[in-house]
Design an enzyme around this catalytic site. Structure first.
Site, PDB file in Angstrom:
ATOM      1  N   GLY A 163       1.340   4.981   0.059  1.00 46.08           N
ATOM      2  CA  GLY A 163       0.639   6.225   0.364  1.00 46.08           C
ATOM      3  C   GLY A 163       1.478   7.432  -0.009  1.00 46.08           C
ATOM      4  N   ASP A 192      -6.446   3.486  -1.986  1.00 45.02           N
ATOM      5  CA  ASP A 192      -6.491   3.269  -0.538  1.00 45.02           C
ATOM      6  C   ASP A 192      -7.907   3.499  -0.007  1.00 45.02           C
ATOM      7  OD1 ASP A 192      -6.330   5.994  -1.163  1.00 45.02           O
ATOM      8  OD2 ASP A 192      -5.000   6.476   0.507  1.00 45.02           O
ATOM      9  N   VAL A 244       4.049   7.386   3.307  1.00 44.18           N
ATOM     10  CA  VAL A 244       4.831   6.182   3.620  1.00 44.18           C
ATOM     11  C   VAL A 244       4.172   4.964   2.955  1.00 44.18           C
ATOM     12  CG1 VAL A 244       3.609   5.787   5.828  1.00 44.18           C
ATOM     13  CG2 VAL A 244       5.932   4.955   5.581  1.00 44.18           C
ATOM     14  N   ASP A 261       0.880  -1.186   0.000  1.00 43.70           N
ATOM     15  CA  ASP A 261       0.000   0.000   0.000  1.00 43.70           C
ATOM     16  C   ASP A 261       0.908   1.224   0.000  1.00 43.70           C
ATOM     17  OD1 ASP A 261      -1.754   2.085   0.639  1.00 43.70           O
ATOM     18  OD2 ASP A 261      -1.919   1.492   2.746  1.00 43.70           O
ATOM     19  N   THR A 266      -1.982  11.268   5.042  1.00 36.81           N
ATOM     20  CA  THR A 266      -1.541  12.547   4.461  1.00 36.81           C
ATOM     21  C   THR A 266      -2.759  13.453   4.279  1.00 36.81           C
ATOM     22  OG1 THR A 266       0.064  11.245   3.228  1.00 36.81           O
ATOM     23  CG2 THR A 266      -0.209  13.571   2.588  1.00 36.81           C
TER      24      THR A 266
HETATM   25  N1  LIG Z   1       6.230   3.885  11.248  1.00 39.61           N
HETATM   26  C1  LIG Z   1       5.725   5.007  10.693  1.00 39.61           C
HETATM   27  N2  LIG Z   1       6.291   5.512   9.566  1.00 39.61           N
HETATM   28  C2  LIG Z   1       5.808   6.642   9.011  1.00 39.61           C
HETATM   29  N3  LIG Z   1       4.770   7.347   9.500  1.00 39.61           N
HETATM   30  C3  LIG Z   1       4.173   6.903  10.612  1.00 39.61           C
HETATM   31  C4  LIG Z   1       4.604   5.710  11.257  1.00 39.61           C
HETATM   32  N4  LIG Z   1       3.794   5.514  12.317  1.00 39.61           N
HETATM   33  C5  LIG Z   1       2.914   6.537  12.343  1.00 39.61           C
HETATM   34  N5  LIG Z   1       3.136   7.397  11.348  1.00 39.61           N
HETATM   35  C6  LIG Z   1       2.323   8.600  11.102  1.00 39.61           C
HETATM   36  O1  LIG Z   1       1.451   8.242  10.059  1.00 39.61           O
HETATM   37  C7  LIG Z   1       1.306   9.284   9.108  1.00 39.61           C
HETATM   38  C8  LIG Z   1       1.114   8.659   7.746  1.00 39.61           C
HETATM   39  O2  LIG Z   1      -0.131   7.991   7.788  1.00 39.61           O
HETATM   40  P1  LIG Z   1      -0.555   7.024   6.617  1.00 39.61           P
HETATM   41  O3  LIG Z   1      -1.981   6.721   6.846  1.00 39.61           O
HETATM   42  O4  LIG Z   1       0.391   5.877   6.515  1.00 39.61           O
HETATM   43  O5  LIG Z   1      -0.352   8.022   5.393  1.00 39.61           O
HETATM   44  P2  LIG Z   1      -0.328   7.810   3.825  1.00 39.61           P
HETATM   45  O6  LIG Z   1      -1.158   6.575   3.539  1.00 39.61           O
HETATM   46  O7  LIG Z   1      -0.938   9.051   3.316  1.00 39.61           O
HETATM   47  O8  LIG Z   1       1.102   7.654   3.399  1.00 39.61           O
HETATM   48  C9  LIG Z   1       2.579  10.100   9.208  1.00 39.61           C
HETATM   49  O9  LIG Z   1       2.265  11.448   9.005  1.00 39.61           O
HETATM   50  C10 LIG Z   1       3.031   9.866  10.647  1.00 39.61           C
HETATM   51  O10 LIG Z   1       2.559  10.919  11.470  1.00 39.61           O
HETATM   52  C1  LIG Z   2      -7.236  11.328  -1.231  1.00 32.86           C
HETATM   53  C2  LIG Z   2      -5.832  10.732  -1.285  1.00 32.86           C
HETATM   54  C3  LIG Z   2      -4.819  11.835  -1.573  1.00 32.86           C
HETATM   55  C4  LIG Z   2      -5.528  10.110   0.090  1.00 32.86           C
HETATM   56  O1  LIG Z   2      -4.207   9.643   0.076  1.00 32.86           O
HETATM   57  P1  LIG Z   2      -3.378   9.315   1.410  1.00 32.86           P
HETATM   58  O2  LIG Z   2      -3.723  10.324   2.443  1.00 32.86           O
HETATM   59  O3  LIG Z   2      -3.852   7.956   1.883  1.00 32.86           O
HETATM   60  O4  LIG Z   2      -1.936   9.274   1.026  1.00 32.86           O
HETATM   61  C5  LIG Z   2      -5.745   9.589  -2.357  1.00 32.86           C
HETATM   62  O5  LIG Z   2      -6.720   8.618  -2.090  1.00 32.86           O
HETATM   63  C6  LIG Z   2      -5.920  10.109  -3.771  1.00 32.86           C
HETATM   64  O6  LIG Z   2      -4.987  10.582  -4.363  1.00 32.86           O
HETATM   65  N1  LIG Z   2      -7.159  10.039  -4.318  1.00 32.86           N
HETATM   66  C7  LIG Z   2      -7.433  10.435  -5.667  1.00 32.86           C
HETATM   67  C8  LIG Z   2      -8.668  11.282  -5.773  1.00 32.86           C
HETATM   68  C9  LIG Z   2      -9.946  10.571  -5.370  1.00 32.86           C
HETATM   69  O7  LIG Z   2      -9.929   9.662  -4.531  1.00 32.86           O
HETATM   70  O8  LIG Z   2     -11.007  10.944  -5.927  1.00 32.86           O
HETATM   71  K   LIG Z   3      -6.002   8.987   3.746  1.00 36.57           K
END
Ligand SMILES: Nc1ncnc2c1ncn2[C@@H]1O[C@H](COP(=O)(O)OP(=O)(O)O)[C@@H](O)[C@H]1O
Ligand SMILES: CC(C)(COP(=O)(O)O)[C@@H](O)C(=O)NCCC(=O)O
Ligand SMILES: [K+]
Length: 243
Positions: free
Chosen positions: A8, A95, A11, A6, A119
């Site tokens: 993101g 996601d 991360v 996955d 994020t």
């Molecule tokens: N082990 C980890 N590595 C990175 N980020 C982490 C971790 N544990 C918690 N976090 C927190 O999780 C957030 C990222 O959440 P996540 O749902 O994984 O984001 P995305 O899917 O958008 O990449 C980061 O901003 C940080 O605050």
């Molecule tokens: C809304 C998001 C930025 C969330 O991403 P994340 O916070 O999990 O990194 C991602 O699902 C995305 O780029 N979506 C595309 C636009 C949409 O879902 O309509």
């Molecule tokens: K999200």
């Protein structure tokens, strides 16, 4: 065993599942997937699924293409165990749909709000008939702190850790409460408004960012950090035989 990737915006999460159960979860850089080889050496993986909300760079694409087992890349054509009513499925974040599938797998036949605080913060609604209606996208917690710092002349970059007041008493506590209480009230508002129409609503919370709630709200929320990974695993098992 199943391998779930996955990717993101902040991360990448890589997980190993045995049937429906999580075995181990790893965090990796989203532009190198640094732990991928270690994970594949450690476990006998027979198939995998990858979902990304960013474009993969060459290094990541190469690592993924070299995997020795069949891998589905989740896209708008992948078969899902729910009905997707989003009007632009081709632009829907993978996601988001995975989190919805994860929640509906736990509670089929229920109306569910899924909140993913990463994020961005995403809000998804799926009804008791398994129809995903869509949802909303709002700025994530770190993004809110960064935005207040970036788009002003005087506001410092504040973190979520530290004194959290109801009403801020200085710049730091004002920003922290503004961001964290703002997210809490936003979530509370969605729950309250959806409950008018769907009184039996269940609420799932996932994503990397911790959110603190008053105890009343907390008692009705299922927190599951691995909901997206579990949803992706469900989608992979659902498509087993088709890859
Ligand atoms: N082990 C980890 N590595 C990175 N980020 C982490 C971790 N544990 C918690 N976090 C927190 O999780 C957030 C990222 O959440 P996540 O749902 O994984 O984001 P995305 O899917 O958008 O990449 C980061 O901003 C940080 O605050
Ligand atoms: C809304 C998001 C930025 C969330 O991403 P994340 O916070 O999990 O990194 C991602 O699902 C995305 O780029 N979506 C595309 C636009 C949409 O879902 O309509
Ligand atoms: K999200």
């Amino acid at each position: 065993m199943n391998l779930i990737i996955d990717i993101g915006n902040t991360v990448a999460k890589i997980a190993v599942f045995e049937a429906e159960e999580v075995v181990e979860v790893f965090y990796a850089s989203n532009d190198s997937l640094d732990v991928l080889k270690e994970v594949c050496d450690k476990y006998p993986i027979s198939r995998g699924i990858l979902a990304s909300v960013i474009d993969l760079n060459d290094s990541v694409s190469q690592k993924v293409s070299k995997l020795s087992f069949p891998l589905i890349t989740l896209d708008s054509k992948t078969l899902l165990p729910i009905q997707n009513l989003y009007e632009s499925p081709e632009t829907l974040g993978y996601d988001r749909i995975a989190a919805v599938v994860g929640a509906y797998t736990y509670f089929p036949g229920k109306d569910i709000l899924v909140i993913d605080a990463g994020t961005a913060i995403t809000y998804e609604f799926i009804d008791a008939n398994g129809c995903y209606h869509g949802g909303n996208i709002s700025p994530g917690i770190q993004m809110r702190f960064k935005a207040l710092n970036n788009f002003t002349g005087k506001l410092p970059l504040v973190s979520a850790q530290g004194k959290l007041l109801h009403i801020g008493k200085d710049t730091e506590t004002a920003i922290r409460a503004g961001v964290l209480k703002g997210v809490e009230y936003e979530i509370q508002g969605y729950i309250e408004s959806l409950k008018h129409k769907y009184p039996e609503l269940l609420v799932f919370l996932t994503g990397g960012d911790e959110i603190s709630f008053d105890t009343k709200l907390k008692s009705i929320i299922f927190a599951d950090r691995f909901l997206v990974l579990k949803g992706l695993n469900r989608i992979l098992n659902y498509n087993n035989g088709r890859i």
